[in-house]
Design a protein around this motif. Sequence first.
Motif, PDB file in Angstrom:
ATOM      1  N   ARG A   1      11.839  12.825  -0.739  1.00  0.00           N
ATOM      2  CA  ARG A   1      12.359  12.798  -2.228  1.00  0.00           C
ATOM      3  C   ARG A   1      11.142  12.596  -3.219  1.00  0.00           C
TER       4      ARG A   1
ATOM      5  N   SER B   1       9.259   9.150  -2.110  1.00  0.00           N
ATOM      6  CA  SER B   1       9.708   8.289  -0.997  1.00  0.00           C
ATOM      7  C   SER B   1      10.415   9.223  -0.058  1.00  0.00           C
TER       8      SER B   1
ATOM      9  N   TYR C   1       2.085   9.926   4.673  1.00  0.00           N
ATOM     10  CA  TYR C   1       1.764   9.574   3.220  1.00  0.00           C
ATOM     11  C   TYR C   1       0.123   8.756   3.465  1.00  0.00           C
TER      12      TYR C   1
ATOM     13  N   SER D   1      11.027   9.727   4.585  1.00  0.00           N
ATOM     14  CA  SER D   1      10.715   9.663   5.961  1.00  0.00           C
ATOM     15  C   SER D   1       9.818  10.500   6.473  1.00  0.00           C
TER      16      SER D   1
ATOM     17  N   ASP E   1       9.015   3.002  -9.190  1.00  0.00           N
ATOM     18  CA  ASP E   1       8.582   2.375  -8.359  1.00  0.00           C
ATOM     19  C   ASP E   1       8.226   3.272  -6.910  1.00  0.00           C
ATOM     20  N   SER E   2       9.198   4.496  -6.900  1.00  0.00           N
ATOM     21  CA  SER E   2       9.244   5.134  -5.650  1.00  0.00           C
ATOM     22  C   SER E   2       9.162   6.649  -6.259  1.00  0.00           C
TER      23      SER E   2
ATOM     24  N   GLN F   1      13.653   4.206  -9.505  1.00  0.00           N
ATOM     25  CA  GLN F   1      13.296   5.165  -8.486  1.00  0.00           C
ATOM     26  C   GLN F   1      12.120   5.996  -9.022  1.00  0.00           C
TER      27      GLN F   1
ATOM     28  N   ASP G   1      15.393  15.271  -9.700  1.00  0.00           N
ATOM     29  CA  ASP G   1      15.428  14.358  -8.455  1.00  0.00           C
ATOM     30  C   ASP G   1      15.727  15.284  -7.329  1.00  0.00           C
TER      31      ASP G   1
ATOM     32  N   ARG H   1      -1.866   6.022   1.165  1.00  0.00           N
ATOM     33  CA  ARG H   1      -1.752   4.899   0.138  1.00  0.00           C
ATOM     34  C   ARG H   1      -3.322   4.782  -0.581  1.00  0.00           C
TER      35      ARG H   1
ATOM     36  N   ASP I   1       4.297   0.043   0.503  1.00  0.00           N
ATOM     37  CA  ASP I   1       4.642   0.189  -0.939  1.00  0.00           C
ATOM     38  C   ASP I   1       4.487   1.463  -1.296  1.00  0.00           C
ATOM     39  N   TRP I   2       5.507   2.159  -1.767  1.00  0.00           N
ATOM     40  CA  TRP I   2       5.583   3.750  -2.237  1.00  0.00           C
ATOM     41  C   TRP I   2       5.009   3.579  -3.478  1.00  0.00           C
ATOM     42  N   ARG I   3       4.710   2.532  -4.155  1.00  0.00           N
ATOM     43  CA  ARG I   3       4.023   2.715  -5.413  1.00  0.00           C
ATOM     44  C   ARG I   3       2.530   2.970  -5.163  1.00  0.00           C
TER      45      ARG I   3
END
Length: 287
Positions: free
Chosen positions: A108, A101, A235, A103, A97-98, A94, A197, A237, A249-251
């Motif tokens: 989060r 993240s 979001y 919805s 990579d995220s 997490q 978190d 990118r 891709d959350w990254r």
Amino acid sequence: MSGRVARGRAYRAGRGFGLVELMIAMVLGIIVIGAAFAIFQSSQSTFRSNEGLARIQESARAAFELMSRDIRAAGGSSCSNFSVVEGAGAQTAQFRDSAVSGSTSSLRVVSGDDTAFRVSSSTATSVTLNSADVAQASDVFQVNDFLILCNARKTHVVQATALANRTVSFAALPGGYIPTADPYAPPAAVVLARFRDVNWFVNDNGRGGSSLFVSRNGGVAEEVAEGVQSIAFTYLRDGATNYTAAPADWRDVIAVRITLTLQGADVDGNALTRTVSNVVSMRGRTL
């Protein structure tokens, strides 16, 4: 003759108002009172409207400020952004990579805590905190806490298994890595911080309305702002020009747009509702 004139004048002077005059005076009085009452009602309505709007603006400011702090810090730690995240586990994945993240209705965010403690020595399974920072490790951490252990070269997410004096123990780092013995990273740069978190969402507040809530490290949800009817996250990118509700891709996410719909007290039977938006960049990915 003069006596009768004098008596006539005295009679008219003592006669007072007639019926017509009295009715005219009453009508004028009612008009004045009605106008004053209308002005009073208008002032009361304006006051309630301004007070409701002020509360909405206050809630929006608090919500945006607190969420912005978390989003800006996403994926960050007290070490260099070039420090490579190594290891396995859900928290490590997490963080790597995220960092952001979620919805459209929940968000989060994970990061290292703002407060980090210097490490004076380490092994592959423990670190000893600097005596100038803490007297006992238990003063700042607890067993089972997830922690960020990093230096200028490598970052690990570890879980505390034991605390003794200023020493924090955890499962062995990959490859038996010893942070303070890395020849390519200065020992003085090794720090330990709590893994953060955070989850943001809107839910019923139990008082017939809804509010903005936050849950930190899986803890009980805390109410942050009252009167938030809905929240929408989109979001951006890296390299894109449009915000999306579901990044591939959350990254690659570099910014989050937050849209809040807030409702205040009813004014003259009409709910006072405002929709406001704010865009927050992820500091670790835009600097």
